[in-house]
Design a protein around this motif. Structure first.
Motif, PDB file in Angstrom:
ATOM      1  N   SER A 199       0.859  -1.182   0.000  1.00  0.00           N
ATOM      2  CA  SER A 199       0.000   0.000   0.000  1.00  0.00           C
ATOM      3  C   SER A 199       0.896   1.234   0.000  1.00  0.00           C
ATOM      4  O   SER A 199       2.106   1.143   0.171  1.00  0.00           O
ATOM      5  CB  SER A 199      -0.929   0.007   1.220  1.00  0.00           C
ATOM      6  N   GLY A 200       0.286   2.368  -0.160  1.00  0.00           N
ATOM      7  CA  GLY A 200       1.037   3.610  -0.175  1.00  0.00           C
ATOM      8  C   GLY A 200       0.315   4.651  -1.002  1.00  0.00           C
ATOM      9  O   GLY A 200      -0.886   4.533  -1.288  1.00  0.00           O
ATOM     10  N   SER A 201       1.029   5.686  -1.383  1.00  0.00           N
ATOM     11  CA  SER A 201       0.442   6.766  -2.174  1.00  0.00           C
ATOM     12  C   SER A 201       1.543   7.422  -2.983  1.00  0.00           C
ATOM     13  O   SER A 201       2.730   7.207  -2.731  1.00  0.00           O
ATOM     14  CB  SER A 201      -0.232   7.794  -1.259  1.00  0.00           C
ATOM     15  N   LEU A 221      13.510  -0.336  15.967  1.00  0.00           N
ATOM     16  CA  LEU A 221      13.123  -0.545  14.572  1.00  0.00           C
ATOM     17  C   LEU A 221      11.970  -1.540  14.472  1.00  0.00           C
ATOM     18  O   LEU A 221      11.053  -1.360  13.662  1.00  0.00           O
ATOM     19  CB  LEU A 221      14.319  -1.040  13.771  1.00  0.00           C
ATOM     20  N   GLU A 222      11.997  -2.580  15.291  1.00  0.00           N
ATOM     21  CA  GLU A 222      10.917  -3.555  15.274  1.00  0.00           C
ATOM     22  C   GLU A 222       9.603  -2.920  15.744  1.00  0.00           C
ATOM     23  O   GLU A 222       8.544  -3.181  15.175  1.00  0.00           O
ATOM     24  CB  GLU A 222      11.275  -4.755  16.152  1.00  0.00           C
ATOM     25  N   ARG A 223       9.686  -2.090  16.780  1.00  0.00           N
ATOM     26  CA  ARG A 223       8.467  -1.416  17.250  1.00  0.00           C
ATOM     27  C   ARG A 223       7.922  -0.473  16.173  1.00  0.00           C
ATOM     28  O   ARG A 223       6.708  -0.397  15.951  1.00  0.00           O
ATOM     29  CB  ARG A 223       8.741  -0.642  18.533  1.00  0.00           C
ATOM     30  N   ALA A 224       8.819   0.225  15.501  1.00  0.00           N
ATOM     31  CA  ALA A 224       8.380   1.116  14.428  1.00  0.00           C
ATOM     32  C   ALA A 224       7.698   0.318  13.325  1.00  0.00           C
ATOM     33  O   ALA A 224       6.680   0.755  12.765  1.00  0.00           O
ATOM     34  CB  ALA A 224       9.569   1.888  13.871  1.00  0.00           C
ATOM     35  N   ARG A 225       8.237  -0.847  13.013  1.00  0.00           N
ATOM     36  CA  ARG A 225       7.626  -1.696  11.985  1.00  0.00           C
ATOM     37  C   ARG A 225       6.229  -2.134  12.403  1.00  0.00           C
ATOM     38  O   ARG A 225       5.291  -2.135  11.600  1.00  0.00           O
ATOM     39  CB  ARG A 225       8.501  -2.914  11.732  1.00  0.00           C
ATOM     40  N   GLN A 226       6.070  -2.516  13.677  1.00  0.00           N
ATOM     41  CA  GLN A 226       4.774  -2.969  14.164  1.00  0.00           C
ATOM     42  C   GLN A 226       3.729  -1.855  14.157  1.00  0.00           C
ATOM     43  O   GLN A 226       2.544  -2.111  13.950  1.00  0.00           O
ATOM     44  CB  GLN A 226       4.915  -3.532  15.577  1.00  0.00           C
ATOM     45  N   LEU A 227       4.178  -0.626  14.367  1.00  0.00           N
ATOM     46  CA  LEU A 227       3.245   0.502  14.432  1.00  0.00           C
ATOM     47  C   LEU A 227       2.969   1.128  13.067  1.00  0.00           C
ATOM     48  O   LEU A 227       2.083   1.969  12.941  1.00  0.00           O
ATOM     49  CB  LEU A 227       3.789   1.581  15.378  1.00  0.00           C
ATOM     50  N   ALA A 228       3.715   0.724  12.056  1.00  0.00           N
ATOM     51  CA  ALA A 228       3.585   1.353  10.739  1.00  0.00           C
ATOM     52  C   ALA A 228       2.223   1.054  10.126  1.00  0.00           C
ATOM     53  O   ALA A 228       1.758  -0.087  10.129  1.00  0.00           O
ATOM     54  CB  ALA A 228       4.695   0.864   9.814  1.00  0.00           C
ATOM     55  N   ALA A 229       1.566   2.081   9.620  1.00  0.00           N
ATOM     56  CA  ALA A 229       0.284   1.936   8.934  1.00  0.00           C
ATOM     57  C   ALA A 229      -0.018   3.235   8.200  1.00  0.00           C
ATOM     58  O   ALA A 229       0.355   4.322   8.661  1.00  0.00           O
ATOM     59  CB  ALA A 229      -0.838   1.606   9.915  1.00  0.00           C
ATOM     60  N   GLN A 230      -0.673   3.105   7.059  1.00  0.00           N
ATOM     61  CA  GLN A 230      -1.130   4.314   6.377  1.00  0.00           C
ATOM     62  C   GLN A 230      -2.083   5.068   7.291  1.00  0.00           C
ATOM     63  O   GLN A 230      -2.885   4.478   8.015  1.00  0.00           O
ATOM     64  CB  GLN A 230      -1.860   3.952   5.092  1.00  0.00           C
ATOM     65  N   GLY A 231      -1.985   6.388   7.263  1.00  0.00           N
ATOM     66  CA  GLY A 231      -2.824   7.207   8.127  1.00  0.00           C
ATOM     67  C   GLY A 231      -2.195   7.496   9.474  1.00  0.00           C
ATOM     68  O   GLY A 231      -2.765   8.232  10.284  1.00  0.00           O
TER      69      GLY A 231
END
Length: 560
Positions: free
Chosen positions: A364-366, A436-446
């Motif tokens: 996903s993305g834009s 970095l792992e926490r950032a990956r888990q929290l990543a989401a569009q919006g």
């Protein structure tokens, strides 16, 4: 097939003297008669194998199922054969692994014909034609939902080199059966339009040329009539949404070469989704178009269809449609001393599988398509931004590993509603991997994007000491106060507008050239009502955050 369903289908039949498969009847029958229950983007090679076994069990007398080849990674490529007529027809789908709309339609078509032995139209097709069907030519590409095969080769551009096992198989099938017509089934860019009409091209057809001159042979004339038959069938369901695909000769492509080798090819592309339609309707349209063309091919070689209908179709148009267009606003971004008049148009790059509700992680993305004059771009959604400023989303810093205690989805949602698009999180090197792992888990569009760094010196000016406070104040000063406290808000409000915005963007030098709202970049931007200011004297205490997009996903700015 259950007796009530068979009775329903039988009731749809007309006398043998007329067409038993009118487009409207097929359209109405499909939801109950369909054989494949999944949306096309969700059908993986293992799903297809299951459906094919069930289909062969259901029709042991009328269907022959065989493995005719293997993909690069060893997946079976299946051929379905039905009918006993002298004239051979070859149909294939998913030579591009991420173009699946017609794959279920082919299985639906097989079951529909073989479940109606007493129907005159079904009998006519099966008596006069032999259908050879490859429902998934590129299973390796389908498995990862990619256009190319496991060799990274576009199978549809391998007709001359024949470097792919999938391409060699298609050539072998053509040479073995010498079909009088081939149906090459694809999906096209869902943002193509019908000419310059601003209407999405839901389907496009092409009677593929067999030489650079586009010579009209008897076979190509048959392909034009077949294209006209499909257009006639589908036009009532997608008003204005039928186009003609690019007719330019493509010397490496399979359709062009199959036509040159003696099998005229009809290309059917499934494309944009008009309002109220979903991915399953693309399969439904393919089902209707193919059955109508096959019936008329069997009856009278499509004599009732005028090639002029095909020739008169507007061509597909690229670069004429975007998902969202913000029109009439003024853009202000790093490196520009003042706002300037410009539209901003962008696409939301949502994977078909995600949009169709398929399980699993999806891309996903834009992407920003245009900054400037977008008046000639049609849009799925037009936003009137007259009188507003369009700004890149803001950047903030977070210092220390302890921030993990509050840096969660709820905090990111509040930051998003405050116009924050990026959070730069500085942690000691020993915690880099975990951060970095926490950032990956929290990543989401919006949500704001989390960038993990090892040195606090890399943090922007606005550094958070904790989660943002709740606030109903939608002014920029109020949002800064909720995020970073009263002191920071007052300090920013006292600065000239360009300097204050530079700090909010996280740019160390207000004169730095860093255009973050630009074609190709992610669509993370804010709509700001300047509160009556003309822009260069922007007052953060009056300017109000109207809304935001973070990587193409709209975020409500009002309330928590």
């Amino acid at each position: 097939m259950t007796r009530p369903l068979f009775a329903l289908l039988a009731a749809l039949a007309l006398p043998a003297a007329a067409s038993a498969f009118t487009a409207e009847q097929l359209w109405q029958a499909w939801p109950q008669a369909r054989f494949v229950a999944q949306p096309a983007p969700c059908v993986r090679p293992t799903d297809l194998e299951r459906y094919l076994r069930d289909l062969a069990t259901r029709h042991p007398e009328g269907l022959r199922l065989e493995e005719v080849g293997r993909s690069v990674q060893g997946r079976a490529i299946r051929l379905l054969t039905l009918g006993g007529g002298e004239r051979e027809v070859l149909l294939w789908s998913q030579m591009h692994g991420d173009e699946p709309s017609a794959t279920p339609a082919l299985l639906d078509l097989v079951d529909f014909l073989l479940s109606r032995p007493e129907d005159p139209a079904a009998a006519q097709i099966l008596d006069r034609l032999t259908l050879r069907i490859v429902p998934m030519l590129n299973p390796d590409g389908s498995e990862v939902y990619a256009r190319r095969n496991a060799q990274a080769i576009d199978v549809n551009r391998d007709a001359l080199s024949l470097a792919t096992p999938e391409g060699r198989l298609l050539k072998e099938l053509r040479d073995r059966y010498r079909p009088i017509l081939g149906f090459n089934l694809h999906d096209q860019d869902r943002r193509k339009t019908v000419g310059d009409s601003g209407v999405l091209a839901t389907n496009a057809v092409l009677a593929v040329a067999g030489d650079p001159e586009g010579t009209i042979t008897p076979g190509r004339m048959r392909a034009k009539r077949a294209s006209a038959a499909m257009v006639t069938a589908l036009a009532p369901f997608v008003p204005g949404g039928m186009a003609r695909y690019d007719e330019d000769w493509s010397p490496r492509a399979f359709g062009d070469n199959l036509t040159a080798w003696g099998t005229p090819v009809v290309l059917l592309e499934s494309g944009g989704l008009p309002a109220g339609m979903g991915y399953e309707d693309l399969t439904r349209l393919s089902f209707v178009a193919l059955l109508r063309a096959l019936e008329d091919l069997a009856r009278d070689d499509l004599a009732g269809h005028d090639p002029a209908l095909y020739d008169g179709l507007p061509r597909n148009e690229s670069d004429a449609w975007v998902d969202v267009a913000l029109r009439g606003g003024r853009v202000w971004q790093p490196g520009t001393p003042r706002p300037y008049r410009a539209d901003v148009a962008f696409d939301v790059l949502r994977d078909d599988r995600a949009a169709a509700g398929c399980p699993g992680p999806h891309r996903s993305g834009s992407q920003v398509v245009e900054v400037g004059d977008a008046r000639f771009l049609a849009a799925g959604r037009d936003v009137d931004a007259a009188g507003e400023l369009l700004l890149p989303a803001f950047g903030v810093g977070v210092d220390g590993w302890r921030a993990r205690r509050w840096l969660d989805g709820a905090a990111l949602a509040r930051l998003a509603r405050s116009g924050v698009g990026t959070v730069r999180w500085a942690v000691p090197r020993r915690h880099l991997g975990a951060a970095l792992e926490r950032a990956r888990q929290l990543a989401a569009q919006g949500r704001p994007r989390i960038e993990v760094v090892a040195r606090p010196a890399e943090l922007p000016w606005l550094v958070l000491s904790g989660p943002p406070e709740r606030s109903g104040d939608a002014t920029l000063a109020g949002r800064v106060e909720a995020v970073a406290g009263v002191r920071s808000a007052r300090e920013l409000a006292a600065l000239p507008a360009a300097a204050a915005l530079a700090r909010l963007w996280g740019v160390p030098d207000p004169a730095a050239s860093w255009p973050v709202v630009r074609p190709g970049a992610a669509a993370s931007l804010l709509r700001v009502d300047p509160g009556g200011d003309e822009g260069e004297d922007l007052d953060l205490r009056r300017a109000r955050l109207v809304g935001a997009w973070l990587d193409g996903v709209e975020v409500e700015a009002s309330g928590w």
